[in-house]
Design a protein around this motif. Structure first.
Motif, mmCIF file in Angstrom:
data_model
loop_
_atom_site.group_PDB
_atom_site.id
_atom_site.type_symbol
_atom_site.label_atom_id
_atom_site.label_comp_id
_atom_site.label_asym_id
_atom_site.label_seq_id
_atom_site.Cartn_x
_atom_site.Cartn_y
_atom_site.Cartn_z
ATOM 1 N N LEU A 193 -14.725 17.642 27.195
ATOM 2 C CA LEU A 193 -14.164 16.314 26.237
ATOM 3 C C LEU A 193 -12.552 16.878 27.035
ATOM 4 C CD1 LEU A 193 -15.204 16.285 22.962
ATOM 5 C CD2 LEU A 193 -15.781 14.588 24.841
ATOM 6 N N SER A 194 -12.273 17.991 27.222
ATOM 7 C CA SER A 194 -10.419 18.554 27.200
ATOM 8 C C SER A 194 -10.028 17.405 29.279
ATOM 9 C CB SER A 194 -10.463 20.156 27.639
ATOM 10 O OG SER A 194 -8.899 19.612 28.165
ATOM 11 N N ARG A 197 -10.092 13.986 28.317
ATOM 12 C CA ARG A 197 -8.960 13.636 27.790
ATOM 13 C C ARG A 197 -7.971 12.889 28.437
ATOM 14 N NH1 ARG A 197 -10.259 17.770 23.740
ATOM 15 N NH2 ARG A 197 -11.069 16.321 22.101
ATOM 16 N N ARG A 198 -7.843 14.291 29.673
ATOM 17 C CA ARG A 198 -7.133 14.335 30.268
ATOM 18 C C ARG A 198 -7.016 13.322 32.048
ATOM 19 N NH1 ARG A 198 -6.243 20.163 32.347
ATOM 20 N NH2 ARG A 198 -7.946 20.263 31.159
ATOM 21 N N GLU A 201 -9.351 6.662 30.971
ATOM 22 C CA GLU A 201 -8.631 5.175 29.410
ATOM 23 C C GLU A 201 -9.342 5.575 28.389
ATOM 24 O OE1 GLU A 201 -5.757 3.183 32.064
ATOM 25 O OE2 GLU A 201 -7.783 2.967 33.062
ATOM 26 N N THR A 217 -9.674 6.469 25.098
ATOM 27 C CA THR A 217 -10.041 8.287 25.125
ATOM 28 C C THR A 217 -8.626 8.757 24.033
ATOM 29 O OG1 THR A 217 -10.630 8.340 27.239
ATOM 30 C CG2 THR A 217 -9.698 10.002 26.438
ATOM 31 N N ARG A 218 -8.170 7.803 23.759
ATOM 32 C CA ARG A 218 -6.917 8.877 22.476
ATOM 33 C C ARG A 218 -7.662 8.511 21.250
ATOM 34 N NH1 ARG A 218 -5.583 3.049 24.015
ATOM 35 N NH2 ARG A 218 -5.134 1.969 22.147
ATOM 36 N N ASP A 219 -8.641 7.841 21.062
ATOM 37 C CA ASP A 219 -9.020 7.680 20.390
ATOM 38 C C ASP A 219 -10.277 8.730 19.644
ATOM 39 O OD1 ASP A 219 -7.279 6.607 19.030
ATOM 40 O OD2 ASP A 219 -8.255 4.165 19.236
ATOM 41 N N ILE A 220 -10.565 9.406 20.884
ATOM 42 C CA ILE A 220 -12.424 9.724 20.610
ATOM 43 C C ILE A 220 -11.906 10.779 19.509
ATOM 44 C CG2 ILE A 220 -11.065 12.294 22.171
ATOM 45 C CD1 ILE A 220 -13.987 11.462 23.841
ATOM 46 N N ASP A 221 -11.368 11.334 19.302
ATOM 47 C CA ASP A 221 -11.763 12.973 18.041
ATOM 48 C C ASP A 221 -11.035 12.135 16.703
ATOM 49 O OD1 ASP A 221 -10.943 15.220 19.778
ATOM 50 O OD2 ASP A 221 -9.493 14.094 20.410
#
Length: 231
Positions: A193-194, A197-198, A201, A217-221
C-alpha cells in the motif's frame, strides 16, 4: 468513453469463473491501483486483456476496440503492455536483448532503448549481462523496461514490488512517477500500500473475483476501505 473500458466482465479459466461483474475505466496518463489479497482475481483481470482467460460475458475495450474473442496481441497493438508477475526474464538473452523483445510489435513512440537506459542507468551498465544474472530489483527494472519498449499508452504492472526490499520499492515508486510524467498511464496490481499511495490516484479493492470497494487513493486509509482490504 475511457481509453480502457471494462463493463460487466465475467471471465475465468476453462469451466471456472474467476471474475464477476467487473466495471473499470482508465484514462491515458492516470494511475489506477487494483488491491486485494492473494487469490482475489487481480492477475486474472490483467490476463484477460491478452486472451489468457475465457471471457463469458461483458466487454474489455482499448481505445474503443473490443478485445473479447480476438487475438491476444490486439491489446498491445492498440497501446496496452504488461510487466508480468514473476518478471519472466529470458535467461539465454542479455539485458539489452530482453529489452528489445518489447519492441517486437513495432509500435512507434517515445520509449526507445536510449530512454529506457536513461530511466534505468544500471541496465545500461549491465546491458550485455544475462538478464537473470541481475538482482531481483534489477530484473524488475528489465521487466518494466521491456514493457515500456512496446510504447504503451497504459502499462499494466502485476505485483511489481513482489520480493523486493523497501529501498527497491522506493526506487520503483520514483520510476513509476517518472513514467506517468512522460504521459504513460498505469494499471497496477499491488499489495504494497505504500507504493500504491505514492503512485496511484484511484484504487479498487478486489475480493473473490469482484470489486468490493473503490475510491481516491488519498482516502484508502478510511475506515470503510480498511474493512474491504481486510476482507
Amino acid at each position: 468513453m475511457s481509453f480502457i473500458q471494462i463493463e460487466g466482465l465475467h471471465a475465468g479459466y476453462g469451466q471456472s469463473e474467476i471474475l464477476r461483474r467487473i466495471d473499470l475505466g482508465i484514462e491515458e496518463g492516470e494511475a489506477l491501483a487494483v488491491v486485494g489479497k492473494n487469490g482475489a482475481g487481480k492477475s486474472t483481470l490483467l490476463m484477460s486483456f491478452f486472451g489468457g482467460t475465457v471471457i463469458r460475458r461483458g466487454t474489455i475495450e482499448v481505445d474503443g476496440v473490443p478485445l473479447q474473442g480476438r487475438p491476444g496481441y490486439l491489446a498491445a497493438q492498440h497501446g496496452v503492455s504488461i510487466s508480468p508477475q514473476g518478471r519472466l526474464i529470458l535467461p539465454h538473452l542479455s539485458v539489452r536483448e530482453n529489452l528489445l523483445l518489447g519492441a517486437a510489435g513495432g509500435r512507434r513512440g517515445h520509449w526507445t532503448l536510449e530512454r529506457i537506459y536513461a530511466l534505468f542507468p544500471v541496465l545500461h551498465e549491465r546491458r550485455e549481462r544475462p538478464g537473470t544474472a541481475l538482482s531481483g530489483g534489477q530484473q524488475q527494472m528489465v521487466a518494466v523496461g521491456r514493457a515500456l519498449m512496446a510504447n504503451p499508452r497504459v502499462l499494466l504492472l502485476d505485483e511489481p514490488s513482489e520480493g523486493l526490499s523497501p529501498v527497491m520499492v522506493d526506487e520503483l515508486a520514483r520510476i513509476f512517477v517518472a513514467v506517468r510524467a512522460a504521459g504513460t498511464g498505469l494499471l497496477i496490481v499491488e499489495q504494497h500500500l505504500s507504493l500504491v499511495r505514492r503512485v496511484s490516484e484511484r484504487f479498487v479493492v478486489m475480493a473473490k473475483g469482484e470489486i468490493i470497494a473503490r475510491g481516491a487513493t488519498r482516502d484508502i486509509d478510511a475506515e470503510q476501505h480498511r474493512a474491504a482490504l481486510a476482507f
